[in-house]
Design an enzyme around this catalytic site. Structure first.
Site, PDB file in Angstrom:
ATOM      1  CD  GLU A   1      22.680   2.670  -8.508  1.00 57.62           C
ATOM      2  OE1 GLU A   1      23.418   3.338  -9.394  1.00 57.62           O
ATOM      3  OE2 GLU A   1      22.396   1.276  -8.576  1.00 57.62           O
ATOM      4  N   GLY A  12      24.032  -5.949 -11.931  1.00 53.12           N
ATOM      5  CA  GLY A  12      23.596  -7.331 -11.967  1.00 53.12           C
ATOM      6  C   GLY A  12      24.513  -8.246 -11.576  1.00 53.12           C
ATOM      7  CG  HIS A  17      25.614   0.639  -7.181  1.00 54.03           C
ATOM      8  ND1 HIS A  17      24.484  -0.134  -7.730  1.00 54.03           N
ATOM      9  CD2 HIS A  17      26.579  -0.464  -6.655  1.00 54.03           C
ATOM     10  CE1 HIS A  17      25.014  -1.368  -8.018  1.00 54.03           C
ATOM     11  NE2 HIS A  17      26.047  -1.580  -7.349  1.00 54.03           N
ATOM     12  CG  ASP A  26       1.567 -10.546   8.007  1.00 56.18           C
ATOM     13  OD1 ASP A  26       0.399 -10.982   7.259  1.00 56.18           O
ATOM     14  OD2 ASP A  26       2.290  -9.740   7.367  1.00 56.18           O
ATOM     15  CG  LEU A  31      -2.075  -0.965   1.054  1.00 55.40           C
ATOM     16  CD1 LEU A  31      -2.940  -0.836   2.442  1.00 55.40           C
ATOM     17  CD2 LEU A  31      -3.081  -0.780   0.056  1.00 55.40           C
ATOM     18  CG  ASP A  77       9.700   1.432   1.864  1.00 49.49           C
ATOM     19  OD1 ASP A  77       9.549   1.467   0.750  1.00 49.49           O
ATOM     20  OD2 ASP A  77       8.952   0.640   2.711  1.00 49.49           O
ATOM     21  CB  CYS A 120      27.878  -1.979 -10.580  1.00 50.69           C
ATOM     22  SG  CYS A 120      28.805  -2.853  -9.268  1.00 50.69           S
ATOM     23  CG  LEU A 121      27.170  -6.972 -14.765  1.00 54.53           C
ATOM     24  CD1 LEU A 121      28.306  -7.716 -14.354  1.00 54.53           C
ATOM     25  CD2 LEU A 121      25.820  -7.746 -14.849  1.00 54.53           C
TER      26      LEU A 121
END
Ligand code: GLN
Length: 537
Positions: A512, A357, A510, A150, A17, A73, A384-385
């Site tokens: 990103e 990857g 990375h 849960d 959600l 997150d 990276c890869l």
């Protein structure tokens, strides 16, 4: 009395959600009123961290400066708030039990029977207060992964119940995020699942203070009233969260709904300054009113699942907005490029990213795409890869090392231009053992990277085991194919660039993970600009 205030976010009815986005949006609104806020996520699964999870299972693994492999997150938290998170911001059941069991082995429980309550819950409570106790934050938002009901989340819910009791109701608040489904046949929004979910929480001794309702349609005043009555909350504490085109609108919607007001009132806090979302609004303005468009290809092996490359997609949004450019990302499965006419398949793109990857699957497709980008002067960004494959492509097709490969793909490869790092050779355990977290990188003058960063020394986050094999330094690099960045301590090659090309950059790290709304990443900005220039031609 506790100085830090605690907000707990739980989910009901279904998963997915967007608790993380709601938590990040609330944090943004509180930060915009000058509160120091952090967000942490508690995940009820048994993996010690998500580092060993396949992206198909859980989406991208996000990496922090301190080298934690975390839930995606945390990426949202960093992108929204422009603050860094750490190992302490993500805790799983696996980590909690690991620590309890280690304490038991050390004899710390003094002969007691070790039980879920109090030993596991104490461990959870301690970890829930770790960041709050540092004194750095006014407010700590804790997101509990999973859905109410849960079995595996029960110890977390019990810990929250106890913490509310320990810290006092004026210092804690529970936000419950649920789904209000629309039944097309009945033409009605249904509140019953939410009522049940709130009741389920109550069975564990927790009453929700605020209910955030995910919905496809507007909630009527009547329906809000009904929900408030049956769920035992104030009317203004029923917050509607309509589906939106972009997650970056969520903070503004939550502001309209008064989420921050209800929270501050319950926590007995007054804003430290009038709410200021100016830079956020400037970003949104640019994002929604682009002057230019681009088509960027993203080659990877997990492209079916959007969440696998979450941070790359978000980085493109940030860099796109800062260049007033709408970016259409064309996801291309690397295996799809292993056969047939690659040129035809990549036609119409203005730039190409080859994603990170692991493993052999699809790598020849990645290499073909890189060859196309290099020869056809298509802006190329290898991550990276993607960088490792760019080196292999160059070695094979330009240097004549026709068997060049990475030992990850071909263990006994003779021309191993990419090889296992020395420090990795003795590693046998899989979890948390890659080269992880922030490492310095010294940039080469007159490189695209130095231009983009406007700096000589940078720090970027890593997550890999293999590296450029320095035995091939002299054979691969020249004045065209250059090393644009190295680690100053180890001499590892961190960035390669092809200067016989308008923009061809491969990075071992990375980038990103470090792009945020208020700080779009310099390399992504530069890549978007190069792609715009390419399109202009
Ligand atoms: N599989 C490669 C390595 O371990 C690249 C990892 C990545 O792309 N994150 O070195």
């Amino acid at each position: 009395m506790s100085k830090t205030k605690y907000i707990f976010v739980t989910g009901g009815v279904t998963s997915s959600l967007g608790k993380g986005i709601i938590a990040a949006s609330l944090a943004k609104l509180l930060q915009a009123q000058d509160f120091k806020v952090t967000i942490q996520k508690f995940d009820p699964y048994i993996n010690v961290d998500p580092g060993t999870l396949n992206p198909y299972e859980h989406g991208e693994c996000f990496v922090t400066d301190d080298g934690a492999e975390t839930d995606l997150d945390l990426g949202h938290y960093e992108r929204f708030l422009n603050v860094t998170t750490s190992q302490a911001n993500n805790v799983t059941t696996g980590r909690v039990y690991q620590s309890v069991i280690e304490k038991e082995r050390r004899g710390e429980f003094l002969g007691k029977t070790v039980q879920v309550i109090p030993h596991v819950t104490n461990e959870i409570k301690e970890r829930m207060q770790l960041l709050g106790n540092s004194g750095e934050y006014d407010i700590v938002i804790t997101e509990i992964g999973g859905t109410i009901g849960d079995i595996e989340s029960l110890p977390y819910i019990e810990s929250v119940r106890q913490l509310i009791w320990d810290l006092g109701k004026e210092n804690t608040i529970v936000i419950h995020l649920t789904l209000i489904p629309y039944l097309a046949a009945a033409r009605e929004l249904k509140t019953k699942p939410t009522q049940h979910s709130v009741k389920k929480l109550m069975e564990s001794g927790i009453s929700a203070d605020i209910i955030v309702c995910r919905t496809e349609r507007e909630l009527s005043t009547d329906l809000k009233g009904k929900l408030a009555l049956f769920c035992n909350v104030k009317r203004e504490a029923i917050i509607q969260s309509l589906d939106l085109d972009t997650i970056y609108d969520v903070p503004l919607k939550m502001l309209n709904e008064g989420l921050d007001k209800v929270v501050l009132e319950k926590l007995q806090l007054v804003p430290k300054k009038p709410l200021d979302l100016e830079s956020w609004n400037i970003f949104l303005e640019k994002f929604k009113n682009p002057k230019y468009t681009l088509k960027i290809g993203l080659v990877g092996k997990y492209v079916e699942l959007q969440d696998s490359y979450k941070s790359i997609l978000e980085s493109l949004i940030h860099a796109g907005a800062s260049n007033e450019t709408e970016i259409e990302v064309v996801s291309i499965h690397s295996e799809y490029l292993e056969e047939g006419d690659v040129a035809k398949k990549l036609l119409g793109l203005n730039g190409l990213i080859v994603a990170p990857g692991f493993g052999e699957r699809g790598i020849e497709g990645k290499i073909s795409a890189i060859a196309y980008a290099r020869v056809n002067k298509l802006p190329f960004f290898g991550i990276c890869l993607g960088m490792q494959m760019a080196v292999i492509e160059y070695a094979r097709n330009q240097i004549g090392l026709t068997n060049a490969n990475s030992t990850e793909m071909q263990a006994n490869c003779k021309e191993a231009v990419i090889d296992l790092m020395e420090s990795q050779k003795s590693v046998v355990k899989k979890g948390g053992t890659m080269r992880l977290g922030a490492w310095d990188c010294e940039l080469t003058n007159f490189s695209k990277s130095a231009d983009a960063y406007q700096s000589k020394m940078i720090s970027e986050r890593h997550r890999h085991r293999y590296e450029f094999n320095n035995e091939f330094l002299d054979r691969i690099f020249d004045d065209k194919f250059i090393i644009a960045g190295t680690n100053p301590e180890t001499g590892l090659v961190e960035i390669v660039e092809n200067h016989d090309h308008p923009w061809f950059v491969g990075v071992q790290f990375h980038p990103e993970y470090k792009s945020t709304v208020s700080n779009p990443h310099p390399l992504f900005i530069s890549f978007v600009q190069a792609s715009l220039a390419q399109k202009g031609k």
